[in-house]
Design a protein around this motif. Structure first.
Motif, mmCIF file in Angstrom:
data_model
loop_
_atom_site.group_PDB
_atom_site.id
_atom_site.type_symbol
_atom_site.label_atom_id
_atom_site.label_comp_id
_atom_site.label_asym_id
_atom_site.label_seq_id
_atom_site.Cartn_x
_atom_site.Cartn_y
_atom_site.Cartn_z
ATOM 1 N N ILE A 103 12.647 6.992 -1.074
ATOM 2 C CA ILE A 103 11.251 6.923 -1.519
ATOM 3 C C ILE A 103 11.159 6.201 -2.857
ATOM 4 O O ILE A 103 11.815 6.567 -3.825
ATOM 5 C CB ILE A 103 10.632 8.327 -1.590
ATOM 6 N N SER A 104 10.341 5.153 -2.857
ATOM 7 C CA SER A 104 10.212 4.325 -4.053
ATOM 8 C C SER A 104 8.762 3.912 -4.340
ATOM 9 O O SER A 104 8.511 3.188 -5.292
ATOM 10 C CB SER A 104 11.078 3.071 -3.906
ATOM 11 N N HIS A 105 7.841 4.366 -3.501
ATOM 12 C CA HIS A 105 6.434 4.025 -3.704
ATOM 13 C C HIS A 105 5.567 5.146 -3.141
ATOM 14 O O HIS A 105 5.952 5.802 -2.163
ATOM 15 C CB HIS A 105 6.093 2.706 -3.013
ATOM 16 N N ALA A 106 4.410 5.355 -3.771
ATOM 17 C CA ALA A 106 3.516 6.432 -3.341
ATOM 18 C C ALA A 106 2.068 6.042 -3.571
ATOM 19 O O ALA A 106 1.761 5.174 -4.388
ATOM 20 C CB ALA A 106 3.836 7.709 -4.112
ATOM 21 N N GLY A 107 1.188 6.719 -2.833
ATOM 22 C CA GLY A 107 -0.236 6.507 -2.988
ATOM 23 C C GLY A 107 -1.002 7.759 -2.601
ATOM 24 O O GLY A 107 -0.407 8.747 -2.160
ATOM 25 N N ILE A 108 -2.309 7.710 -2.774
ATOM 26 C CA ILE A 108 -3.194 8.823 -2.437
ATOM 27 C C ILE A 108 -4.027 8.419 -1.228
ATOM 28 O O ILE A 108 -4.755 7.410 -1.271
ATOM 29 C CB ILE A 108 -4.146 9.164 -3.603
ATOM 30 N N TYR A 109 -3.916 9.193 -0.172
ATOM 31 C CA TYR A 109 -4.715 8.923 1.026
ATOM 32 C C TYR A 109 -6.182 9.188 0.695
ATOM 33 O O TYR A 109 -6.525 10.213 0.095
ATOM 34 C CB TYR A 109 -4.253 9.809 2.186
ATOM 35 N N ILE A 110 -7.068 8.239 1.064
ATOM 36 C CA ILE A 110 -8.496 8.391 0.743
ATOM 37 C C ILE A 110 -9.373 8.452 1.988
ATOM 38 O O ILE A 110 -10.594 8.529 1.882
ATOM 39 C CB ILE A 110 -8.990 7.278 -0.209
ATOM 40 N N GLY A 111 -8.754 8.441 3.172
ATOM 41 C CA GLY A 111 -9.518 8.537 4.410
ATOM 42 C C GLY A 111 -9.589 7.210 5.144
ATOM 43 O O GLY A 111 -9.259 6.148 4.598
ATOM 44 N N ASN A 112 -9.982 7.282 6.410
ATOM 45 C CA ASN A 112 -10.160 6.087 7.248
ATOM 46 C C ASN A 112 -8.919 5.199 7.304
ATOM 47 O O ASN A 112 -9.031 3.974 7.322
ATOM 48 C CB ASN A 112 -11.367 5.273 6.780
ATOM 49 N N GLY A 113 -7.733 5.827 7.277
ATOM 50 C CA GLY A 113 -6.494 5.063 7.379
ATOM 51 C C GLY A 113 -6.128 4.289 6.125
ATOM 52 O O GLY A 113 -5.266 3.422 6.153
ATOM 53 N N GLN A 114 -6.768 4.598 4.997
ATOM 54 C CA GLN A 114 -6.551 3.864 3.761
ATOM 55 C C GLN A 114 -5.956 4.747 2.671
ATOM 56 O O GLN A 114 -6.179 5.957 2.651
ATOM 57 C CB GLN A 114 -7.868 3.288 3.257
ATOM 58 N N PHE A 115 -5.233 4.106 1.758
ATOM 59 C CA PHE A 115 -4.697 4.828 0.613
ATOM 60 C C PHE A 115 -4.853 3.979 -0.643
ATOM 61 O O PHE A 115 -4.898 2.744 -0.581
ATOM 62 C CB PHE A 115 -3.233 5.230 0.849
ATOM 63 N N ALA A 116 -4.965 4.657 -1.773
ATOM 64 C CA ALA A 116 -5.069 4.002 -3.073
ATOM 65 C C ALA A 116 -3.700 4.078 -3.732
ATOM 66 O O ALA A 116 -3.018 5.104 -3.639
ATOM 67 C CB ALA A 116 -6.118 4.703 -3.935
ATOM 68 N N HIS A 117 -3.308 3.007 -4.379
ATOM 69 C CA HIS A 117 -1.997 2.976 -5.019
ATOM 70 C C HIS A 117 -1.941 1.870 -6.058
ATOM 71 O O HIS A 117 -2.834 1.022 -6.125
ATOM 72 C CB HIS A 117 -0.904 2.768 -3.962
ATOM 73 N N SER A 118 -0.885 1.897 -6.872
ATOM 74 C CA SER A 118 -0.656 0.823 -7.822
ATOM 75 C C SER A 118 0.489 -0.025 -7.306
ATOM 76 O O SER A 118 1.651 0.378 -7.340
ATOM 77 C CB SER A 118 -0.335 1.382 -9.217
ATOM 78 N N SER A 119 0.135 -1.170 -6.806
ATOM 79 C CA SER A 119 1.086 -2.120 -6.234
ATOM 80 C C SER A 119 1.755 -2.904 -7.364
ATOM 81 O O SER A 119 1.072 -3.349 -8.292
ATOM 82 C CB SER A 119 0.317 -3.070 -5.308
ATOM 83 N N SER A 120 3.068 -3.088 -7.265
ATOM 84 C CA SER A 120 3.769 -3.818 -8.328
ATOM 85 C C SER A 120 3.306 -5.271 -8.417
ATOM 86 O O SER A 120 3.407 -5.878 -9.474
ATOM 87 C CB SER A 120 5.279 -3.752 -8.127
ATOM 88 N N SER A 121 2.773 -5.818 -7.334
ATOM 89 C CA SER A 121 2.323 -7.211 -7.376
ATOM 90 C C SER A 121 0.823 -7.366 -7.615
ATOM 91 O O SER A 121 0.388 -8.399 -8.124
ATOM 92 C CB SER A 121 2.699 -7.924 -6.078
ATOM 93 N N LYS A 122 0.028 -6.348 -7.268
ATOM 94 C CA LYS A 122 -1.427 -6.512 -7.360
ATOM 95 C C LYS A 122 -2.152 -5.434 -8.154
ATOM 96 O O LYS A 122 -3.365 -5.436 -8.241
ATOM 97 C CB LYS A 122 -2.021 -6.593 -5.951
ATOM 98 N N GLY A 123 -1.426 -4.467 -8.708
ATOM 99 C CA GLY A 123 -2.075 -3.410 -9.476
ATOM 100 C C GLY A 123 -2.758 -2.398 -8.570
ATOM 101 O O GLY A 123 -2.455 -2.305 -7.381
ATOM 102 N N VAL A 124 -3.690 -1.635 -9.130
ATOM 103 C CA VAL A 124 -4.359 -0.585 -8.365
ATOM 104 C C VAL A 124 -5.253 -1.216 -7.316
ATOM 105 O O VAL A 124 -6.083 -2.076 -7.616
ATOM 106 C CB VAL A 124 -5.172 0.363 -9.275
#
Length: 158
Positions: A103-124
């Motif tokens: 495990i090296s990356h994580a995010g918060i599930y927000i519904g409708n098959g989507q999650f919020a996260h901070s991508s190393s290439s694109k930010g939040v």
């Protein structure tokens, strides 16, 4: 005639802005907090709105609801209860192996098959679990919040 048109235009603007803010007030608090930092740049070790890494982003959002979690994504993946992809609900944490070493990356599930996260290439940002990159690297999800915290974060949404 000009005054009447300007008056109508002004009324339309006022009414439409009122509708927009009323709609925003109806959004789940989790969605509102996430939307405030979408676009924030990635910063390794970052835990503030000037820059986040993935687990720092999660800590920042969860802190808005007075919820505590460990600092790293690998440690976060060990708390709470495992939840299947089919039973995800907003506020659940999703974890990925992006490095080939666990495990090296994580995010918060927000519904409708989507999650919020901070991508190393694109930010939040908001991404879909179905995107091939994340689908291939998905490891697990954890439910770390109580029903009371869930209600505080997302209301009565399921």
């Amino acid at each position: 005639m000009k005054k009447m048109l300007l008056s109508l235009l002004g009324s339309a603007i006022i009414l439409s802005s009122g509708t927009a803010s009323a709609f925003a007030d109806n959004q789940p608090k989790l969605t509102t907090e996430v939307s405030k930092v979408v676009g924030t740049p990635y910063k390794w070790g970052g835990t503030t709105s000037s820059g986040f890494d993935c687990s720092g982003f999660i800590l920042y959002i969860f802190d808005k609801f007075n919820l505590d979690l460990p600092r790293t994504s690998s440690a976060q993946a060990k708390v709470g209860t495992p939840v299947s992809k089919d039973n995800l609900r907003p506020g659940d944490l999703v974890f990925f192996n992006t490095s080939g070493r666990g495990i090296s990356h994580a995010g918060i599930y927000i519904g409708n098959g989507q999650f919020a996260h901070s991508s190393s290439s694109k930010g939040v940002r908001i991404s879909k679990l179905s995107e091939s990159y994340y689908k291939q690297r998905y490891v697990t999800a954890r439910r770390t919040i109580s029903q009371k915290s869930y209600t505080m974060m997302v209301g009565s949404y399921n």
